[in-house]
Enzyme design. Sequence first.
Site, mmCIF file in Angstrom:
data_model
loop_
_atom_site.group_PDB
_atom_site.id
_atom_site.type_symbol
_atom_site.label_atom_id
_atom_site.label_comp_id
_atom_site.label_asym_id
_atom_site.label_seq_id
_atom_site.Cartn_x
_atom_site.Cartn_y
_atom_site.Cartn_z
ATOM 1 N N GLY A 137 58.276 55.275 3.297
ATOM 2 C CA GLY A 137 59.156 55.927 2.336
ATOM 3 C C GLY A 137 59.542 57.363 2.637
ATOM 4 O O GLY A 137 60.640 57.800 2.308
ATOM 5 N N ASP A 142 57.422 60.420 -0.265
ATOM 6 C CA ASP A 142 58.662 60.351 -1.036
ATOM 7 C C ASP A 142 58.411 60.507 -2.534
ATOM 8 O O ASP A 142 59.118 61.228 -3.219
ATOM 9 C CB ASP A 142 59.402 59.029 -0.749
ATOM 10 C CG ASP A 142 58.502 57.803 -0.887
ATOM 11 O OD1 ASP A 142 57.297 57.962 -1.168
ATOM 12 O OD2 ASP A 142 59.009 56.682 -0.705
ATOM 13 N N ASP A 166 53.433 58.479 -7.871
ATOM 14 C CA ASP A 166 53.514 57.686 -9.089
ATOM 15 C C ASP A 166 52.158 57.807 -9.808
ATOM 16 O O ASP A 166 51.940 58.764 -10.542
ATOM 17 C CB ASP A 166 53.876 56.249 -8.670
ATOM 18 C CG ASP A 166 54.142 55.318 -9.823
ATOM 19 O OD1 ASP A 166 54.350 55.791 -10.941
ATOM 20 O OD2 ASP A 166 54.156 54.086 -9.613
HETATM 21 P P1 IMP Z 1 51.030 55.849 -6.111
HETATM 22 O O1 IMP Z 1 49.827 55.560 -5.259
HETATM 23 O O2 IMP Z 1 50.998 55.097 -7.410
HETATM 24 O O3 IMP Z 1 51.282 57.310 -6.331
HETATM 25 O O4 IMP Z 1 52.239 55.156 -5.376
HETATM 26 C C1 IMP Z 1 53.043 55.798 -4.518
HETATM 27 C C2 IMP Z 1 53.837 54.767 -3.738
HETATM 28 O O5 IMP Z 1 54.385 53.758 -4.613
HETATM 29 C C3 IMP Z 1 55.020 55.418 -3.095
HETATM 30 O O6 IMP Z 1 54.708 55.837 -1.791
HETATM 31 C C4 IMP Z 1 56.059 54.331 -3.116
HETATM 32 O O7 IMP Z 1 55.940 53.561 -1.946
HETATM 33 C C5 IMP Z 1 55.713 53.466 -4.282
HETATM 34 N N1 IMP Z 1 56.575 53.749 -5.458
HETATM 35 C C6 IMP Z 1 56.207 54.282 -6.632
HETATM 36 N N2 IMP Z 1 57.239 54.390 -7.467
HETATM 37 C C7 IMP Z 1 58.311 53.914 -6.798
HETATM 38 C C8 IMP Z 1 59.713 53.770 -7.138
HETATM 39 O O8 IMP Z 1 60.207 54.101 -8.245
HETATM 40 N N3 IMP Z 1 60.518 53.242 -6.174
HETATM 41 C C9 IMP Z 1 60.060 52.861 -4.959
HETATM 42 N N4 IMP Z 1 58.768 52.983 -4.592
HETATM 43 C C10 IMP Z 1 57.902 53.493 -5.519
HETATM 44 MG MG MG Z 2 55.585 54.969 0.047
#
Ligand code: IMP
Ligand code: MG
Length: 176
Positions: free
Chosen positions: A46, A101, A104
């Site tokens: 990403g 990128d 979340d």
């Molecule tokens: P986290 O571990 O929950 O912070 O997830 C982060 C990863 O989830 C990012 O690197 C993205 O690959 C994916 N992700 C989270 N939200 C989105 C979104 O709205 N669109 C696309 N990918 C997302």
């Molecule tokens: Mg990612």
Amino acid sequence: MPEIHGKKFELYISEEEINERLKSLSELIQKDYKNSTPLFISILNGAFIFTADLVRNIWGEVELSFVKVKSYHGTQSSGNAKTMIGLGIDIRDKDVILIDDIIDTGHTFKYLIELLKISQPRSIKTCCLLFKKESFKENFQIDYIGFEIDNRFVVGYGLDYDEIGRNLKDIYALAE
Ligand code: IMP
Ligand code: MG
């Protein structure tokens, strides 16, 4: 409006807005690292476009490496295990900036920060283009944020929906 895998997306952050924000973000980073050479560690897939644009806005020396995080379901019910691949360099005494990128829940970053710390970098800072504040479940500091966004699913500028949409120049949100 793009349609991906049968779902409609609407313009959310334009290419111009992204470019403007990248200028100020890279200025800030440049100031903070005027006495050292930062090592950007960028999380594939990403972050590839964000990283490329960000580092090209920075004047002076930077180092750059890419990693991938693979998730796999363990054989036990303990949930989702992760593993990092691809770093391939010694980060001891380096000033690391971990870059993705989007943050979340923050679980991916948390995992990587703890893992990288074992190799004793001099410092680790964190940087993301997009931050979904409402879904953040960790407590580490995020040092550089492009945009705080609502809890909506977004694609474009490196972000995908089931691997499609990474090449879009603007960022689009799933239409509500
Ligand atoms: P986290 O571990 O929950 O912070 O997830 C982060 C990863 O989830 C990012 O690197 C993205 O690959 C994916 N992700 C989270 N939200 C989105 C979104 O709205 N669109 C696309 N990918 C997302
Ligand atoms: Mg990612």
